[in-house]
Design an enzyme around this catalytic site. Structure first.
Site, PDB file in Angstrom:
ATOM      1  N   ARG A 103       1.082  -0.828   0.030  1.00  0.00           N
ATOM      2  CA  ARG A 103       0.104   0.118   0.004  1.00  0.00           C
ATOM      3  C   ARG A 103       0.814   1.418  -0.370  1.00  0.00           C
ATOM      4  O   ARG A 103       1.389   1.596   1.256  1.00  0.00           O
ATOM      5  CB  ARG A 103      -0.963   0.119   1.196  1.00  0.00           C
ATOM      6  N   HIS A 130      -8.042   0.566  -6.432  1.00  0.00           N
ATOM      7  CA  HIS A 130      -7.592  -0.238  -5.785  1.00  0.00           C
ATOM      8  C   HIS A 130      -8.106  -0.851  -6.282  1.00  0.00           C
ATOM      9  O   HIS A 130      -9.172  -1.713  -6.147  1.00  0.00           O
ATOM     10  CB  HIS A 130      -8.305   0.376  -4.673  1.00  0.00           C
ATOM     11  N   GLN A 133      -9.336  -4.272  -3.820  1.00  0.00           N
ATOM     12  CA  GLN A 133     -11.172  -3.574  -3.932  1.00  0.00           C
ATOM     13  C   GLN A 133     -12.593  -4.431  -4.599  1.00  0.00           C
ATOM     14  O   GLN A 133     -12.924  -4.875  -4.928  1.00  0.00           O
ATOM     15  CB  GLN A 133     -10.900  -2.334  -2.976  1.00  0.00           C
ATOM     16  N   ASP A 212     -18.131   5.928  -0.999  1.00  0.00           N
ATOM     17  CA  ASP A 212     -16.424   6.116  -0.759  1.00  0.00           C
ATOM     18  C   ASP A 212     -16.901   6.585   0.485  1.00  0.00           C
ATOM     19  O   ASP A 212     -17.241   7.779   0.423  1.00  0.00           O
ATOM     20  CB  ASP A 212     -15.440   5.631  -1.199  1.00  0.00           C
ATOM     21  N   CYS A 249     -16.783  -0.049   0.205  1.00  0.00           N
ATOM     22  CA  CYS A 249     -14.825  -0.665   0.653  1.00  0.00           C
ATOM     23  C   CYS A 249     -15.245  -0.642   2.244  1.00  0.00           C
ATOM     24  O   CYS A 249     -14.069  -1.202   2.342  1.00  0.00           O
ATOM     25  CB  CYS A 249     -14.209  -0.024  -0.046  1.00  0.00           C
ATOM     26  N   ARG A 277     -12.491  -9.709   0.009  1.00  0.00           N
ATOM     27  CA  ARG A 277     -11.576  -9.667  -0.270  1.00  0.00           C
ATOM     28  C   ARG A 277     -10.303 -10.479   0.497  1.00  0.00           C
ATOM     29  O   ARG A 277      -9.881 -10.494  -0.846  1.00  0.00           O
ATOM     30  CB  ARG A 277     -11.016  -7.792   0.829  1.00  0.00           C
TER      31      ARG A 277
HETATM   32  N1   CP Z   1     -10.946  -1.419   1.864  1.00  0.00           N
HETATM   33  C1   CP Z   1      -9.820  -1.472   2.414  1.00  0.00           C
HETATM   34  O1   CP Z   1      -8.928  -1.311   1.770  1.00  0.00           O
HETATM   35  O2   CP Z   1      -9.982  -1.374   4.035  1.00  0.00           O
HETATM   36  P1   CP Z   1      -8.575  -1.381   4.422  1.00  0.00           P
HETATM   37  O3   CP Z   1      -8.172   0.431   4.869  1.00  0.00           O
HETATM   38  O4   CP Z   1      -9.334  -1.608   5.746  1.00  0.00           O
HETATM   39  O5   CP Z   1      -7.778  -2.429   4.771  1.00  0.00           O
HETATM   40  N1  NVA Z   2     -10.830   6.062  -0.827  1.00  0.00           N
HETATM   41  C1  NVA Z   2     -10.099   5.344   0.270  1.00  0.00           C
HETATM   42  C2  NVA Z   2     -10.349   4.097   0.383  1.00  0.00           C
HETATM   43  C3  NVA Z   2      -9.788   3.516   1.994  1.00  0.00           C
HETATM   44  C4  NVA Z   2      -9.985   1.551   1.710  1.00  0.00           C
HETATM   45  C5  NVA Z   2      -8.630   6.101   1.081  1.00  0.00           C
HETATM   46  O1  NVA Z   2      -7.961   6.077  -0.062  1.00  0.00           O
HETATM   47  O2  NVA Z   2      -8.792   6.143   2.401  1.00  0.00           O
END
Ligand code: CP
Ligand code: NVA
Length: 303
Positions: A103, A130, A133, A212, A249, A277
């Site tokens: 990440r 992502h 996801q 989201d 998500c 997931r």
């Molecule tokens: N949806 C998602 O990616 O959640 P996290 O940020 O908890 O990994």
């Molecule tokens: N759009 C959000 C997704 C988190 C899983 C972020 O980037 O924080």
């Protein structure tokens, strides 16, 4: 020797490959109480430069249930958060583990890591996309509504990494996607996106309503007032098709982008989506490893 196969952008793939990964995710979900030990002896390194619950849990459990191991490294605590280059980091990690899930806020940095790694690198979310996801989301839609082809998915609120990946997925999977977002954000949408400022119009006859957070990690000081017309509430849900589902998500910013009533309604599939997931991650890991030449044993999948 096989080429190393990464999972960075959905648009890097032919539709049949992604559909094959989804089929294997369905199979692996059916085998959740009898998981094939295809990752026996294999290790995955997980790097994070942002918080995570689902991504970390799902990759860790996926590896362990299928017989493998994980190592977690927050980038700030590693040398890559200091002076070590991405190139050196990728080359060194390739000598220790069989795959990397990262990440990383900076998408280009993730691509650079993949370029310099001799093992598969998986996108665990960047500021741009992502993909893991969205694979879990498509698995969830197929479970609840059958084939994704021809379905109408309506997205509400911000333009962000998750909406960008829906835009990438739409032509690959053949679904209709409409983004309903404040007018001043329309320029941030990827080229070719079907975008409107009219939330009611977007919700009409939709099969899936999805949203989201309005302030993704790293953007926390945004002004949120302009997003209120895009909050997913009962009035928007009422405009959708009978049997339409609500998706998110997670994590939800309670109760901004969705009302509590909708998030906790029978139309809401948010926890199936979160569980998926895990199953999607297993199938993505299996594809990356097997296609990169790792022998997954007699239970291996043929893609
Ligand atoms: N949806 C998602 O990616 O959640 P996290 O940020 O908890 O990994
Ligand atoms: N759009 C959000 C997704 C988190 C899983 C972020 O980037 O924080």
């Amino acid at each position: 020797m096989s080429a190393i196969r990464h999972f960075i952008n959905l648009s890097d793939f032919e539709p049949d490959v992604l559909k094959g990964i989804l089929r294997n995710a369905h199979t692996l979900k059916k085998q959740k109480f009898n998981p094939p030990q295809i990752f026996k002896g294999l290790s995955l390194a997980m790097m994070f430069d942002k918080r995570s619950t689902r991504t970390r849990m799902s990759f860790e459990v996926a590896m362990k249930q299928l017989g493998g191991h994980t190592i977690v490294m927050n980038t700030q605590e590693s040398q890559v958060g200091g002076s070590e280059s991405i190139e050196s980091t990728g080359k060194v990690m390739s000598r220790f583990v069989d795959g990397i899930m990262a990440r990383m806020s900076d998408h280009d940095m993730l691509s650079e890591l993949a370029q310099h790694s001799d093992i598969p690198v998986i996108n665990g979310m960047t500021d741009k996309s992502h993909p893991c996801q969205i694979m879990a989301d498509l698995l969830t839609i197929e479970e609840h509504l059958g084939s994704i082809e021809g379905k109408k998915i309506a997205w509400f609120g911000d333009i962000n990494n998750v909406s960008n990946t829906f835009v990438e997925a739409a032509p690959l999977f053949g679904f209709e996607l409409v983004l309903a977002c404040p007018e001043d954000l329309h320029g941030n949408a990827p080229a070719g996106a079907n975008i409107t400022a009219d939330a009611a119009l977007a919700a009409k006859d939709a099969d899936v309503l999805v949203t989201d957070t309005w302030e993704s990690m790293g953007q926390e000081s945004k002004s949120l007032d302009k997003f209120m017309p895009y909050q997913v509430n009962s009035a928007l849900m009422a405009r959708a098709n009978d049997g339409a589902i609500f998706m998110h998500c997670l994590p939800i910013h309670e109760w901004e982008e969705v009302t509590e009533e909708v998030a906790k309604s029978s139309a809401s599939v948010i926890y199936d989506e979160a569980e998926n997931r895990l199953h999607a991650q297993k199938a993505i890991l299996a594809w990356c490893l097997e296609e990169s030449g790792v022998e997954l044993g007699q239970d291996s999948f043929k893609f």
